[in-house]
Design an enzyme around this catalytic site. Structure first.
Site, PDB file in Angstrom:
ATOM      1  N   TYR A 124      40.123  30.835  43.908  1.00 41.91           N
ATOM      2  CA  TYR A 124      41.972  31.879  44.408  1.00 41.91           C
ATOM      3  C   TYR A 124      42.120  31.658  46.237  1.00 41.91           C
ATOM      4  O   TYR A 124      40.608  32.232  46.494  1.00 41.91           O
ATOM      5  CB  TYR A 124      41.588  33.256  43.936  1.00 41.91           C
ATOM      6  CG  TYR A 124      42.454  34.006  43.710  1.00 41.91           C
ATOM      7  CD1 TYR A 124      44.107  33.358  43.039  1.00 41.91           C
ATOM      8  CD2 TYR A 124      42.894  34.521  44.009  1.00 41.91           C
ATOM      9  CE1 TYR A 124      45.061  33.762  43.237  1.00 41.91           C
ATOM     10  CE2 TYR A 124      44.066  35.795  44.546  1.00 41.91           C
ATOM     11  CZ  TYR A 124      45.242  35.273  44.153  1.00 41.91           C
ATOM     12  OH  TYR A 124      46.585  36.289  44.100  1.00 41.91           O
ATOM     13  N   ARG A 143      40.372  59.985  47.089  1.00 40.52           N
ATOM     14  CA  ARG A 143      39.926  59.284  48.134  1.00 40.52           C
ATOM     15  C   ARG A 143      38.283  59.262  47.830  1.00 40.52           C
ATOM     16  O   ARG A 143      37.602  57.999  47.915  1.00 40.52           O
ATOM     17  CB  ARG A 143      40.126  58.494  49.554  1.00 40.52           C
ATOM     18  CG  ARG A 143      39.529  57.925  50.200  1.00 40.52           C
ATOM     19  CD  ARG A 143      40.568  57.935  51.353  1.00 40.52           C
ATOM     20  NE  ARG A 143      39.834  58.323  51.818  1.00 40.52           N
ATOM     21  CZ  ARG A 143      39.647  59.018  52.636  1.00 40.52           C
ATOM     22  NH1 ARG A 143      38.248  58.544  53.299  1.00 40.52           N
ATOM     23  NH2 ARG A 143      39.533  60.279  54.023  1.00 40.52           N
ATOM     24  N   LYS A 157      44.407  41.817  35.341  1.00 40.95           N
ATOM     25  CA  LYS A 157      44.485  40.575  34.216  1.00 40.95           C
ATOM     26  C   LYS A 157      44.263  41.594  33.025  1.00 40.95           C
ATOM     27  O   LYS A 157      44.383  42.036  32.549  1.00 40.95           O
ATOM     28  CB  LYS A 157      43.922  39.716  35.097  1.00 40.95           C
ATOM     29  CG  LYS A 157      43.275  38.835  36.539  1.00 40.95           C
ATOM     30  CD  LYS A 157      45.388  38.794  36.795  1.00 40.95           C
ATOM     31  CE  LYS A 157      45.859  38.500  38.012  1.00 40.95           C
ATOM     32  NZ  LYS A 157      45.651  38.963  39.185  1.00 40.95           N
TER      33      LYS A 157
HETATM   34  N1  PLP Z   1      40.397  36.895  41.827  1.00 39.72           N
HETATM   35  C1  PLP Z   1      41.249  36.041  41.123  1.00 39.72           C
HETATM   36  C2  PLP Z   1      40.311  34.747  40.022  1.00 39.72           C
HETATM   37  C3  PLP Z   1      42.414  35.777  40.368  1.00 39.72           C
HETATM   38  O1  PLP Z   1      43.520  35.368  39.733  1.00 39.72           O
HETATM   39  C4  PLP Z   1      43.671  37.000  41.164  1.00 39.72           C
HETATM   40  C5  PLP Z   1      44.602  37.062  41.513  1.00 39.72           C
HETATM   41  O2  PLP Z   1      45.780  36.413  40.885  1.00 39.72           O
HETATM   42  C6  PLP Z   1      42.548  37.637  42.182  1.00 39.72           C
HETATM   43  C7  PLP Z   1      41.395  37.583  42.378  1.00 39.72           C
HETATM   44  C8  PLP Z   1      43.350  39.040  43.261  1.00 39.72           C
HETATM   45  O3  PLP Z   1      43.696  40.332  42.256  1.00 39.72           O
HETATM   46  P1  PLP Z   1      44.766  40.506  42.829  1.00 39.72           P
HETATM   47  O4  PLP Z   1      45.951  40.672  42.207  1.00 39.72           O
HETATM   48  O5  PLP Z   1      44.542  42.183  41.735  1.00 39.72           O
HETATM   49  O6  PLP Z   1      45.004  41.516  43.529  1.00 39.72           O
END
Ligand code: PLP
Length: 402
Positions: free
Chosen positions: A113, A59, A212
């Site tokens: 988001y 961790r 992503k």
């Molecule tokens: N930020 C953006 C712009 C996103 O599109 C996403 C998820 O789609 C996230 C943060 C969150 O990421 P995670 O799903 O890896 O927690």
């Protein structure tokens, strides 16, 4: 190879703790061990006390994590990076790093988001940290929101917005924030570092959902926080240690492996997005295309100047003519190659229907205000041949409007 131990003891220890090989492995091995042993307890004490560099507990860090975090800091031109178990965990850590207190305000982009907005309004708000929203692509509205009392302690926005793909002027926003001493967090998930390096443009903290583009293969969930100021590195690590949303070694390995092909993946994805945007522009069943590479896009010139390598990103959206949910569903069901999915940035081309997925919780009026029409489809371009992608889009659009 018998030992002096009982069989039960051999079963536990046999083969373990081999000396490190002379030859340096070309890629960092997967360290799945949770802890480390030292030749003497004094050595372990020195590592635990911070007098000697080393690893003690997964961790707190591991060589596999260090390899990924070094790559992240390097590519984003940061002083330090910490990997997290998801993009949301990374966003949470970035907010904690801003040392927000009750009464403080975070100014976030109105089209941030959905889960990020939830993090702010559902998890931070009960602690007295309030959120204000503004359109970060409207300089006058942003200036007014920055001046409103109490002035925000942190800004949080995405350079490429979801789902209507507006582009924010990162350098200008950072300059405006700096004038009033406000920290800037940039969620650069849609704009990986081969397209944009927000720290170079004045941001304090960059966040990625590494799930992503950085990972890029749809097989790992991860997040990253990269910071400009070396003096905050220990605080960021402390947040990761204490909140505990660490990344598993296996996923760290996958994300690091993905990063090696980031540049060529994104080049192809951007080229595919441009070709699809051009084709869709003239399509009889398409009312509007949202892609910064098109000269009609409101931030086309900004995007051209801001993004690296002459690219405009690989995210786009389009509106099916006279669109409604039933037509959008017919389109999604008719696709044979392109994948309807609630993610993006993968090697596969993926589409999502925001009224069903990311903006499901919004009212129709809220969606209309944000330009999310009932026929809006978001597309994340992948690596396939663009002619196959176009043929699939074309036949699905025809099937939807039949
Ligand atoms: N930020 C953006 C712009 C996103 O599109 C996403 C998820 O789609 C996230 C943060 C969150 O990421 P995670 O799903 O890896 O927690």
């Amino acid at each position: 190879m018998a030992s002096n131990y009982a069989f039960e003891t051999e079963a536990v220890h046999a083969g373990e703790r081999q000396p490190a090989p002379d030859g340096l492995p070309t890629t960092t091995p997967l360290y799945v061990n949770s802890t480390y042993i030292y030749k003497t307890v004094e050595q372990m004490d020195a590592v635990l006390g911070g007098q000697t560099a080393g690893y003690v507990y997964n961790r707190y860090g591991s060589p596999t994590l260090t390899a990924l975090e070094t790559a992240l800091a390097t590519l984003e031109r940061g002083a330090a990076a910490v990997a997290f178990g998801s993009g949301m965990a990374a966003l949470h850590a970035a907010l904690l790093l801003c040392e927000l207190q009750a009464g403080d305000v975070v100014l976030a982009a109105h089209d941030i988001y959905g889960a990020t907005l939830g993090l702010l309004t559902k998890l931070m708000d009960p602690f007295g940290v309030h959120t204000r929203l503004a359109d970060f692509t409207d300089a006058a509205a942003l200036a007014a929101a920055l001046e409103q009392a109490p002035r925000p302690r942190a800004l949080l926005f995405e350079p490429i917005s979801n789902p209507v793909i507006k582009v924010a002027d990162v350098k200008r926003i950072c300059q405006m924030a700096r004038r009033i001493g406000t920290k800037v967090i940039v969620d650069s998930t849609f704009s990986p570092p081969c397209l944009l390096q927000p720290l170079e443009l004045g941001a304090d903290v960059v966040v990625h959902s590494a799930t992503k583009y950085l990972g890029g293969h749809g097989d790992a969930t991860a997040g990253a926080v990269i910071i400009k100021d070396d003096a905050r590195a220990a605080d960021l690590r402390m947040i990761s240690k204490l909140a505990g949303a660490i990344l598993s070694p296996f996923e760290a390995h996958l994300i690091h492996r993905g990063i090696k092909t980031l540049v060529i993946r994104v080049e192809r994805q951007c080229a595919n997005a441009m070709k699809l945007a051009e084709h869709l522009t003239g399509h009889p069943h398409v009312a509007r295309v949202h892609y910064p590479g098109l000269s009609i896009h409101p931030q086309h010139l900004l995007a051209g100047a801001q993004f690296r390598g002459g690219h405009f990103g690989a995210m786009m959206a389009f509106e099916i003519k006279d669109g409604h949910q039933e037509k959008a569903f017919r389109f999604l069901n008719a696709l044979r190659l392109i994948i309807p999915a609630t993610t993006l940035g993968d090697v596969y081309t993926e589409v999502s229907y925001p009224p069903m997925s990311s903006h499901r919780e919004w009212s129709e009026a809220e969606r209309r205000n944000a330009g999310i029409t009932a026929g809006l489809i978001r597309l994340s371009a992948g690596l396939e041949h663009h002619e196959d992608l176009w043929a699939d889009l074309d036949q699905a659009l025809s099937a939807a409007t039949r």
